[in-house]
Write an enzyme that holds these catalytic residues in place. Structure first.
Site, mmCIF file in Angstrom:
data_model
loop_
_atom_site.group_PDB
_atom_site.id
_atom_site.type_symbol
_atom_site.label_atom_id
_atom_site.label_comp_id
_atom_site.label_asym_id
_atom_site.label_seq_id
_atom_site.Cartn_x
_atom_site.Cartn_y
_atom_site.Cartn_z
ATOM 1 N N GLU A 3 0.814 -1.229 0.000
ATOM 2 C CA GLU A 3 0.000 0.000 0.000
ATOM 3 C C GLU A 3 0.847 1.278 0.000
ATOM 4 O OE1 GLU A 3 -2.850 -0.330 3.202
ATOM 5 O OE2 GLU A 3 -4.167 -1.517 1.929
ATOM 6 N N GLU A 15 -6.620 -7.999 -0.631
ATOM 7 C CA GLU A 15 -6.902 -8.015 0.810
ATOM 8 C C GLU A 15 -8.371 -7.691 1.024
ATOM 9 O OE1 GLU A 15 -4.769 -5.487 3.474
ATOM 10 O OE2 GLU A 15 -2.852 -5.865 2.519
HETATM 11 C C1 GLA Z 1 -4.323 -2.683 4.871
HETATM 12 C C2 GLA Z 1 -2.923 -3.213 5.041
HETATM 13 C C3 GLA Z 1 -2.852 -4.393 5.965
HETATM 14 C C4 GLA Z 1 -3.725 -4.168 7.175
HETATM 15 C C5 GLA Z 1 -5.117 -3.898 6.734
HETATM 16 C C6 GLA Z 1 -6.060 -3.702 7.897
HETATM 17 O O1 GLA Z 1 -5.019 -3.245 3.855
HETATM 18 O O2 GLA Z 1 -2.333 -3.542 3.822
HETATM 19 O O3 GLA Z 1 -1.512 -4.566 6.335
HETATM 20 O O4 GLA Z 1 -3.220 -3.102 7.912
HETATM 21 O O5 GLA Z 1 -5.140 -2.706 5.989
HETATM 22 O O6 GLA Z 1 -7.382 -3.517 7.466
#
Ligand code: GLA
Ligand code: GLA
Length: 666
Positions: A153, A312
């Site tokens: 991210e 995710e």
């Molecule tokens: C993001 C991050 C993860 C985690 C999630 C929690 O997507 O990439 O590492 O912190 O949020 O929702």
């Protein structure tokens, strides 16, 4: 293009982030057995494992990762191996204090969380490349490796001297000379004229409103800088084994300085993380929007179509204002299959096993603190079985004949201080259009400006504030080619530097729309203005003068009472609509249904009842998601893939359930 595409075997990807570095080896073995039980075939490893991989500068401890990858391989599970560069170890901060980020008001941040680095600092970039190189050298040909997952991210900014130098360099490349920069930023206002490049800096904390051109370019600069941090890792991973695809996971929304659609050119797979925040049907609306946005980037942002993947998602609780909300039974599967319906190459969770401690200790996981004997694990296993039955359907293309334009820079610019109203929100307005169409059963693509509009009969510009000449030309070509257009307030008001296009709003599209807007009348948060023909407008109103367009609905109150609120202009055989306020949900749905109907666009499944989401794919597969608590009957014919049952004219979708029909062509 990589040859070892992980979607090539027809299977949908299924799994999530797995953090063996948090557990002893006996838990790894239990995990792999549980992954088998749940039908998992891909896990992301090593995302935040830097301090386990390189406990001291230049000393690497990789044996545990060797064991993990071997274990996965012997268990038949593929790895999306991450580079751990989103969380440098504490030694890095102490050794390179100049690589720690500086906020706009001059505060230096320190390690103790994650993402605490300046991505423009040479020391950070060197360290990131080094650890990526070590992983590439060791694992590029490991048989478990199916995908490189670079970083996590991307989305940070910084104002330190490294960032400032890099920003200046970026600006010299963009503008060539200072005159062009002064012109673009309108530095004649408030005596901001720059006479030397050394005077130009990042938008640090300042006394009053900052310069909008500078703010916008700072975001663009960070998007490009973060992208270069990604591509330099990608290039060395690719060089080690060109067969393995490379990606990085996107966090969606305009709070990050990342132009995701442009980034799509540099990834082999568009990977999104999605966590809807709404607890009611809004969660399903957000899911559909995020999926269509990902598909739009993957198909159109890339210049070449690439697949996309839900990288995710939460297996259970979702974060809402101030608390975590439990996904009701069945909802996780419905959310997951909604992504697959809209083209995702599979479903991945954050996370596989809940950590015993650490900042996200209560984030939901497939294997929760209670262990595998849980509802969430059983639902995950049911989803694994369902995805297994859908093998061969991914990653399918979706039938959509409406395109909604989405532009990261317009989102950033509407957040600037000094706008006529606070809270202006391009992604939110795009989502509102998408939601209205979603409720009308009409599938939309969400595309970046300039994308090929093949098949789009209606193009919608939702508060698409910035309009470069190229964007204006793109819209014109669509309309003059016979396409319908619907433009909402604030679209085309400014150019790509956030300078107002003069002569009456919306400067870029006045002639196409046959209107001229004289002045804005932003509304208070709780204010509603009545519209003739029923319904209300909120957030925004304007004094609109028709200049060729017919009035569809007028303001029945407020400052512009009696003046047009919604208009349409005939251009050839098509209509160019202008919507100068945010209609209430029912009015918006009726309006967009009508605009779509006149453009010749029908719902995806005209017989589907309210509350049943239908997505029709080019490969002849129809997804039906029942978001109601009652059984719903839907006209369909073919084979239901999840049960194997023949469908003869009608199908009942269980309450909260999903059906996937391979349709018979008559
Ligand atoms: C993001 C991050 C993860 C985690 C999630 C929690 O997507 O990439 O590492 O912190 O949020 O929702
Ligand atoms: C003050 C300032 C002006 C202008 C206005 C805006 O009066 O003197 O320069 O900023 O506020 O309301």
């Amino acid at each position: 293009m990589p040859t070892k595409a992980l979607w090539d075997d027809g299977r949908l990807c299924y799994g999530g982030d797995w953090n063996p570095e948090q557990w002893p080896p006996d838990v790894w073995r239990e995990d792999v057995a549980l992954m088998h039980a749940a039908g998992v075939n891909l896990v992301t490893v090593g995302v935040f494992a830097w301090s386990r991989l390189e406990p001291e500068p230049g000393r690497y401890t990789l044996d545990w990762l060797d064991d993990v990858l071997d274990l996965l391989h012997s268990g038949g599970i593929r790895a999306a191996l991450a580079t751990p560069t989103a969380s440098p170890p504490p030694w890095f901060s102490l050794r390179h204090p100049d690589a720690l980020p500086l906020t706009a008001d001059g505060v230096r941040l320190h390690h103790g969380s994650r993402d605490t680095y300046c991505a423009a600092a040479p020391a950070y970039r060197d360290a990131a490349r080094s650890i990526a190189e070590v992983l590439a050298a060791r694992y590029a040909h490991h048989p478990a490796l199916a995908l490189w997952h670079v970083h996590n991210e991307y989305g940070t900014t910084c104002h330190c001297p490294h960032a400032e130098t890099a920003f200046r360099h970026w600006l010299t490349t963009r503008y060539g000379d200072l005159d062009a920069l002064n012109d673009a930023w309108v530095t004649s206002f408030w005596s901001q004229h720059y006479s030397d490049w050394a005077q130009v800096g990042t938008p640090r904390a300042t006394q009053y409103l900052a310069n909008p051109g500078q703010l916008l370019d700072f975001r663009r600069f960070w998007s490009d800088t973060l992208l270069s941090a990604y591509t330099e890792q990608r290039d060395l991973l690719r060089a080690a084994n060109p067969a393995v695809p490379v990606t990085t996971n996107y966090v969606l929304g305009d709070w990050v300085p990342v132009d995701h659609a442009r980034w799509a050119r540099e990834v082999d797979l568009v990977a999104i993380d999605h966590y809807p925040s709404a607890t009611d049907l809004g969660g399903e609306e957000q899911t559909a929007f995020a999926a269509d946005l990902a598909r739009g980037s993957a198909r159109h942002g890339a210049g070449r179509p690439v697949p996309w993947l839900l990288m995710e998602s939460a297996p259970n609780q979702i974060h809402t204002a101030g608390r975590m909300h439990t996904k009701e039974p069945g909802r996780m599967i419905r959310h997951s299959l909604a992504h697959v319906a809209r083209g995702s190459a599979g479903v991945m969770f954050f996370q596989w096993r809940a950590p015993a401690g650490g900042a996200e200790r209560f984030h939901s996981a497939v294997v929760s603190h209670a262990g595998p004997d849980t509802r969430v694990f059983r639902e995950a296993a049911d989803l694994g079985a369902a995805l297994g039955r859908l093998a061969g359907t991914a990653p399918g293309r979706v039938q959509a004949a409406v395109a909604i334009a989405y532009d990261a820079a317009s989102g950033w610019a509407l957040r600037h201080p000094g706008m006529p109203r606070d809270g202006l929100d391009h992604p939110g307005e795009a989502a509102a259009v998408h939601r209205a169409l979603w409720h009308a059963g009409v599938t939309a693509d969400v595309v970046p400006p300039g994308a090929p509009l093949d098949g789009a009969r209606l193009l919608v510009l939702p508060a698409l504030y910035l309009a470069s000449d190229a964007t204006v030309d793109w819209v014109r070509r669509h309309v003059h080619g016979g396409g319908h257009l619907l433009v909402t307030w604030l679209s085309g008001v400014a150019d790509e530097h956030a300078r107002v296009r003069l002569g009456g709003y919306p400067g870029a599209y006045r002639d196409l729309l046959g209107v001229r807007v004289e002045e804005f009348h932003p509304l208070a948060d709780d204010e509603h203005v009545p519209l003739t023909g029923g319904g209300t407008g909120r957030i925004w109103s304007e004094t609109v003068h028709p200049a060729g367009a017919e009035t569809v609905s007028a303001y029945a109150g407020g400052v512009p009472a009696g003046r047009p609120a919604i208009t349409r202009n005939r251009v050839g055989d098509a209509y160019a609509w202008y919507v100068s306020t945010r209609p209430d949900d029912d009015t918006y749905r009726r309006l967009l249904t009508e605009a779509a109907r006149l453009a010749g666009v029908a719902p995806a499944c005209p017989g589907a009842p309210e509350g049943v989401e239908a997505v029709r794919r080019h490969d002849g597969v129809l997804y039906l998601l029942n978001h109601t608590d009652r059984p719903q009957r839907v006209p369909a014919a073919g084979f239901e893939l999840l049960t194997g049952a023949a469908v003869d004219g009608e199908l009942t979708v269980a309450p909260g359930g999903v059906a996937v029909v391979r349709e018979e062509t008559p």
